[in-house]
Design an enzyme around this catalytic site. Structure first.
Site, short mmCIF file in Angstrom:
data_model
loop_
_atom_site.label_atom_id
_atom_site.label_comp_id
_atom_site.label_asym_id
_atom_site.label_seq_id
_atom_site.Cartn_x
_atom_site.Cartn_y
_atom_site.Cartn_z
N HIS A 283 -10.40 -7.54 -7.66
CA HIS A 283 -10.18 -7.48 -6.34
C HIS A 283 -11.35 -8.06 -5.77
CE1 HIS A 283 -11.85 -4.88 -2.78
NE2 HIS A 283 -10.61 -4.79 -2.60
N ASP B 268 -14.83 -6.55 -9.26
CA ASP B 268 -15.11 -7.16 -7.99
C ASP B 268 -16.61 -7.58 -8.13
OD1 ASP B 268 -15.68 -8.33 -5.55
OD2 ASP B 268 -14.23 -6.74 -4.74
N GLU C 159 -5.61 -12.35 -6.25
CA GLU C 159 -5.35 -11.51 -4.95
C GLU C 159 -5.70 -12.59 -3.90
OE1 GLU C 159 -7.47 -7.84 -4.32
OE2 GLU C 159 -6.06 -7.46 -2.73
N LYS D 9 0.94 -1.45 -0.12
CA LYS D 9 -0.06 0.19 -0.07
C LYS D 9 0.98 1.27 -0.02
CE LYS D 9 -3.91 -1.94 0.21
NZ LYS D 9 -5.08 -2.03 -0.65
N GLU E 81 -1.87 0.86 -8.58
CA GLU E 81 -3.19 0.52 -8.56
C GLU E 81 -3.83 1.69 -7.93
OE1 GLU E 81 -3.90 -3.32 -6.68
OE2 GLU E 81 -5.98 -2.80 -6.14
N GLU F 172 -11.61 -1.72 -8.38
CA GLU F 172 -12.08 -2.00 -7.04
C GLU F 172 -13.33 -1.29 -6.80
OE1 GLU F 172 -8.88 -1.67 -4.33
OE2 GLU F 172 -10.30 -1.23 -2.72
N ASP G 296 -0.27 0.17 -4.46
CA ASP G 296 -1.66 0.49 -4.47
C ASP G 296 -1.97 1.81 -3.77
OD1 ASP G 296 -4.63 0.49 -4.42
OD2 ASP G 296 -4.80 -1.49 -3.36
#
Lengths: 413, 413
Positions: free
Chosen positions: B346, B319, B373, B214, B269, B296, B243
């Site tokens: 996601h 997602d 993921e 992240k 991301e 996402e 991300d």
């Protein structure tokens, strides 16, 4: 200081196909209402608009936001409202449900609008007057410009408003003339041809110089026929707008809009899905010089920025009871001004709130005073219903944003 | 026939900064769960994912949709699910709250996914098997392709699937090898550097060849430092994804992504706001050859279509517990296949449902089996938790979509 918060779910069924369009056959005009009571005894009222089902969800989300205002002073709050708006709209868990769209963003509109109403009532002035009397700095501090930095920075927004200061006095003549209205109610989708013809004549007699017809029929011939009826009755000098309410996909839109060219529409509204940025761009190119309008279902400043960048929509129909309230409405209006695109609000509020906002847009921001949609169906439910005389909105004089509802007047007694 | 409907609001607080990112500092992973009980005694379970606050709103909206399924036979329903999906998602009043986004669309995901789970359980097969055994016609009949006509018609979708039929058998080898996973949990936003380093080593030891960190810190130097830590520990042969969870505006994204080029990220991301189509296009161009990933927070097929048309995102992170469930996930996967863009979901579902869907995407649609993921935090709450061994998802064998939750097992007793 805000001491009490009250959220109300109010719904108004409509009579005889009023409000019907190609997608929404039987709407129940509804408001998720936020009321904020101040310790001075004054109540600020704001709302978001829905078509009935799920209005309770917006109320529930509004409650979550409104609770966070208890104990706050309204002048302090509005002095830096942009920060608060950013904080609320990015609540780290709630944000997932958007971000900045759908139920949570409608809820934020309701709460934001109640803040502006309370602010104006505390100052004892109509909202339009409060807004045009604010300095450019004070205005920009009510805005959240995040994610717009590539098009509109804080400094640029400030400069835009400062550049309009010298012309404000002159533009105030609109306050006496009144802001032009246009009639949306001549041709709801399920009205028979004869009623459309009749309503059209009535609108002309009432002084309207612009009116709108709902299209998007399964049989495009019905649309063409009805559009020509309106043009025939209205004559060439009247602006006639057509509204498809997202009914077409791109290939259909290209075909039908091309056929509609012949009756010279002033714009064609919501031709396809409001999320389809590229489809609107392709359509605009395919049917030029016919112009597109949209915005009624566009939830936030970021998507408006994208539409403005792509140049497909010639009129932006921002709705302050769909985007995050007055604050985001002003942000988007600034963006539109930068791109030279007129703001012609969709009026989920029946024009009550927007009659203030378009005056501000014209006087303080230099937007053209084109016209404001007029929908009469809920007039009797407002404490101070908008006054449309000779096709023109009379400037409201009462303190606040004209959003008090008759049934909720004694809410806190 | 579906005889009972039950909606549940389940929330799982996380320990020690797990799940934290630049925008969501303290999430509570939550599910709005729909359970549909059939008169045969079988219960289908589906859900949408939220971060806690407002999960009840999704539940309430799901109840509205789910009620409409009572009395329906699941095989009949799924034989033409595309029509039902279109009808529900365009409910003429409820639609105003989206359309096709936010709370109402999350709710539709929950209900849709329960239908697919019930369908697979009634047939006594895992969802992946049900899906790959359907004929191309049967698949396309579960989809709503409206507003995609400019890119993907019914006939084109059918042809795409038919064209893959001959290679299905060969691709089934993935069922024995298992679908590769990647580790999202090495570097949650609020983990200290030392823990990131440690988790990275652990992920390598567990057999992962791809992992995610992240970023999106207030101080970009922190992002750069941590990204290089991961690259140093992982080595050049490992895919490292970054991300930003929408933290940057466009000018910031261009600057920081350019600085991050040096550690050779496999993708970056959600660099900015998920509604900002044009910003992503400009960013992708500015930082080439660095690739972007997003999805996402993209709620529907129409916005995915726009992102695909603009070519800015090299990986689509659809997602199925954010878009309108399995049906729309497949629709979007077909669109992605047409544009040659890999689908890397996601996993708001923690991979439970998506382990089925990526197998289908690979075997029946010819999508590359890149990786899925993996987020381990809720494992113990699932009746059949996904099994990741040596960095690879083992193919689930139980009937259904692996979405049953331990606490809701005896819901209908």
């Amino acid at each position: 200081m805000i001491t009490k918060v009250k959220i109300s779910d109010v719904r108004f069924p409509l009579d005889g196909h009023a409000g019907s369009d190609a997608i929404h056959r039987d709407p129940v005009y509804s408001y998720a209402v936020t009321q904020l009571k101040d310790d001075s005894g004054i109540t600020g009222t704001g709302f978001a608009f829905t078509l009935g089902e799920g209005n309770d969800l917006v109320c529930k989300a509004a409650e979550y936001y409104a609770r966070q205002l208890t104990g706050k002073d309204i002048e302090d709050t509005m002095a830096n409202f942009g920060e608060l708006f950013k904080k609320l709209s990015n609540d780290q868990q709630f944000r997932w449900l958007g971000p900045h769209k759908g139920v949570v963003h409608l809820a934020l509109a309701s709460v934001t609008n109640a803040c502006y109403d309370l602010w104006a009532k505390k100052r004892g002035v109509p909202l339009w007057k409060l807004l045009i009397d604010l300095s450019p700095e004070q205005i920009v501090n009510t805005l959240d410009l995040s994610y717009l930095e590539d098009e509109l920075t804080y400094t640029q927004a400030l400069e835009m408003l400062k550049g309009q200061q010298s012309q404000k006095e002159e533009r105030k003549t609109i306050l006496y003339k009144g802001y032009p209205g246009y009639d949306t109610s001549i041709g709801w989708f399920n009205y028979p041809d004869e009623l459309v013809r009749e309503n059209c004549k009535k609108a002309l007699a009432e002084g309207f110089t612009a009116m709108k017809l709902k299209v998007g029929s399964v049989d495009p011939d019905r649309d063409i026929r009805r559009a020509h009826i309106v043009r025939d009755v209205a004559g060439d000098g009247i602006k006639v707008m057509l509204d498809a309410n997202q009914q077409w996909n791109l290939p259909q839109a290209i075909e039908i809009c091309t056929r509609l060219k012949g009756m010279n529409p002033y714009w064609i509204e919501e031709p396809t899905h409001p999320d389809d940025l590229n489809a609107h761009a392709k359509l605009a190119q395919a049917i030029t010089p016919v112009k597109l309008a949209l915005g009624e279902h566009v939830p936030n400043k970021i998507i408006f920025k994208n539409y403005l960048q792509s140049g497909s929509s010639s009129f932006m129909q921002v709705d302050a009871v769909r985007v995050g309230g007055v604050s985001e409405f002003i942000t988007i209006s600034l963006l539109c001004k930068k791109f030279g695109v007129p703001v012609v609000p969709h009026v989920g509020d029946m024009g009550q709130l927007h009659q203030h906002l378009v005056l501000f847009n014209h006087i303080a921001m230099g937007h053209q005073a084109l016209f404001l949609e007029h929908i009469p169906h809920l007039q009797k439910h407002f404490v101070h219903p908008a006054q449309i005389v000779n096709g023109v909105y009379k400037t409201p004089q009462e303190a606040g944003s004209s959003c008090d509802l008759v049934g909720l007047k004694n809410q806190f007694l």
